[in-house]
Enzyme design. Sequence first.
Site, PDB file in Angstrom:
ATOM      1  N   TYR A 154      48.598  32.541  46.245  1.00 31.15           N
ATOM      2  CA  TYR A 154      48.075  32.315  44.891  1.00 31.15           C
ATOM      3  C   TYR A 154      46.974  31.260  44.857  1.00 31.15           C
ATOM      4  O   TYR A 154      46.062  31.352  44.043  1.00 31.15           O
ATOM      5  CB  TYR A 154      49.219  32.003  43.910  1.00 31.15           C
ATOM      6  CG  TYR A 154      49.930  33.272  43.535  1.00 31.15           C
ATOM      7  CD1 TYR A 154      49.381  34.126  42.580  1.00 31.15           C
ATOM      8  CD2 TYR A 154      51.083  33.677  44.195  1.00 31.15           C
ATOM      9  CE1 TYR A 154      49.978  35.329  42.275  1.00 31.15           C
ATOM     10  CE2 TYR A 154      51.702  34.878  43.895  1.00 31.15           C
ATOM     11  CZ  TYR A 154      51.141  35.707  42.934  1.00 31.15           C
ATOM     12  OH  TYR A 154      51.724  36.910  42.647  1.00 31.15           O
ATOM     13  N   ASP A 205      43.166  37.107  35.760  1.00 32.25           N
ATOM     14  CA  ASP A 205      41.917  36.324  35.815  1.00 32.25           C
ATOM     15  C   ASP A 205      41.523  35.905  34.399  1.00 32.25           C
ATOM     16  O   ASP A 205      42.148  36.309  33.419  1.00 32.25           O
ATOM     17  CB  ASP A 205      40.803  37.140  36.500  1.00 32.25           C
ATOM     18  CG  ASP A 205      40.433  38.408  35.725  1.00 32.25           C
ATOM     19  OD1 ASP A 205      40.070  38.299  34.541  1.00 32.25           O
ATOM     20  OD2 ASP A 205      40.492  39.503  36.325  1.00 32.25           O
ATOM     21  N   HIS A 226      50.739  39.516  31.877  1.00 33.63           N
ATOM     22  CA  HIS A 226      51.221  39.222  33.231  1.00 33.63           C
ATOM     23  C   HIS A 226      50.900  37.788  33.657  1.00 33.63           C
ATOM     24  O   HIS A 226      50.904  37.478  34.843  1.00 33.63           O
ATOM     25  CB  HIS A 226      50.637  40.226  34.239  1.00 33.63           C
ATOM     26  CG  HIS A 226      51.208  41.612  34.098  1.00 33.63           C
ATOM     27  ND1 HIS A 226      50.612  42.724  34.643  1.00 33.63           N
ATOM     28  CD2 HIS A 226      52.319  42.060  33.459  1.00 33.63           C
ATOM     29  CE1 HIS A 226      51.338  43.800  34.351  1.00 33.63           C
ATOM     30  NE2 HIS A 226      52.369  43.426  33.628  1.00 33.63           N
ATOM     31  N   CYS A 262      55.839  24.793  35.084  1.00 34.81           N
ATOM     32  CA  CYS A 262      56.809  23.862  35.667  1.00 34.81           C
ATOM     33  C   CYS A 262      58.213  24.411  35.461  1.00 34.81           C
ATOM     34  O   CYS A 262      58.647  24.620  34.328  1.00 34.81           O
ATOM     35  CB  CYS A 262      56.677  22.485  35.031  1.00 34.81           C
ATOM     36  SG  CYS A 262      57.905  21.323  35.657  1.00 34.81           S
ATOM     37  N   ASN A 267      38.151  55.014  31.984  1.00 34.73           N
ATOM     38  CA  ASN A 267      38.621  54.731  33.339  1.00 34.73           C
ATOM     39  C   ASN A 267      37.690  55.369  34.363  1.00 34.73           C
ATOM     40  O   ASN A 267      36.950  56.296  34.055  1.00 34.73           O
ATOM     41  CB  ASN A 267      40.043  55.300  33.513  1.00 34.73           C
ATOM     42  CG  ASN A 267      40.888  54.492  34.467  1.00 34.73           C
ATOM     43  OD1 ASN A 267      40.479  53.428  34.940  1.00 34.73           O
ATOM     44  ND2 ASN A 267      42.062  54.981  34.775  1.00 34.73           N
ATOM     45  N   GLU A 271      38.670  57.048  36.962  1.00 35.33           N
ATOM     46  CA  GLU A 271      39.203  58.393  37.193  1.00 35.33           C
ATOM     47  C   GLU A 271      40.418  58.581  36.287  1.00 35.33           C
ATOM     48  O   GLU A 271      40.928  57.618  35.726  1.00 35.33           O
ATOM     49  CB  GLU A 271      39.613  58.559  38.656  1.00 35.33           C
ATOM     50  CG  GLU A 271      40.541  57.472  39.128  1.00 35.33           C
ATOM     51  CD  GLU A 271      40.663  57.402  40.653  1.00 35.33           C
ATOM     52  OE1 GLU A 271      41.652  56.828  41.117  1.00 35.33           O
ATOM     53  OE2 GLU A 271      39.772  57.931  41.343  1.00 35.33           O
TER      54      GLU A 271
HETATM   55 ZN   LIG Z   1      57.318  19.586  34.234  1.00 40.58          ZN
END
Ligand SMILES: [Zn+2]
Length: 234
Positions: A56, A94, A109, A117, A201, A203
Amino acid sequence: MQQIRNIVILTGAGISAESGIDTFRGGGGLWEQHRVEDVATPEAFARDPDLVLRFYDMRRAAIQEKQPNAAHTALARLEAEWPGNLLLVTQNVDDLHERGGSRRVLHMHGEHLNAWCTSCDIRSRWTGPLIDRPACPACAAPTLRPDVVWFGEMPYRMGEIYAALREADLFVSIGTSGAVYPAAGFVQNARELGARTLELNLERSQGSHWFHESRLGPATEVVPAWVDEMLGFA
Ligand SMILES: [Zn+2]
């Protein structure tokens, strides 16, 4: 065509692909010999947190080098000029919609540029690495994780999304594979509730048959053209 006032737009990896954001789908879904599914799970994080944090950290650094494209800026223009309600829901983690000018973006997402945290449950804007276990800005515990929804975790803000789908006159899916639930089910949901449904889209997606209309081509071409049409310039 019925009067359109409320629009819900869902975007996926296809809208960021032309900005150079690697989806891993093309390359066999592998990262350093690991299946992406195996570094993006709570189990992977428990087993090998360094591996997951490194993955990540690399992604977080990479997206900050990328720029929004014409599809992102077209959607920001639509948001600014559309007289009705518009909700932009993205599966992308992003920040290219925001940097393209969109102000109301629901990240179902999560977001690469947030850290979550696990001690105090507070999310903080985070642009640097997490591998060295930095202190949480709120509680100082070294327990930050990427604020990204992993495989097997619940997507965020589903109640808000379904509420918007109930009111939608038009549902538009842009650059999604139609393979990842629950997002893949939104079209079905919207259509059953009476919305018109449109797919933009590269495709045909797996759920293509659910859409009243599919317009195929690169997002940077089909999205600005559709926005022009919505705003009466085409
Ligand atoms: Zn914290």
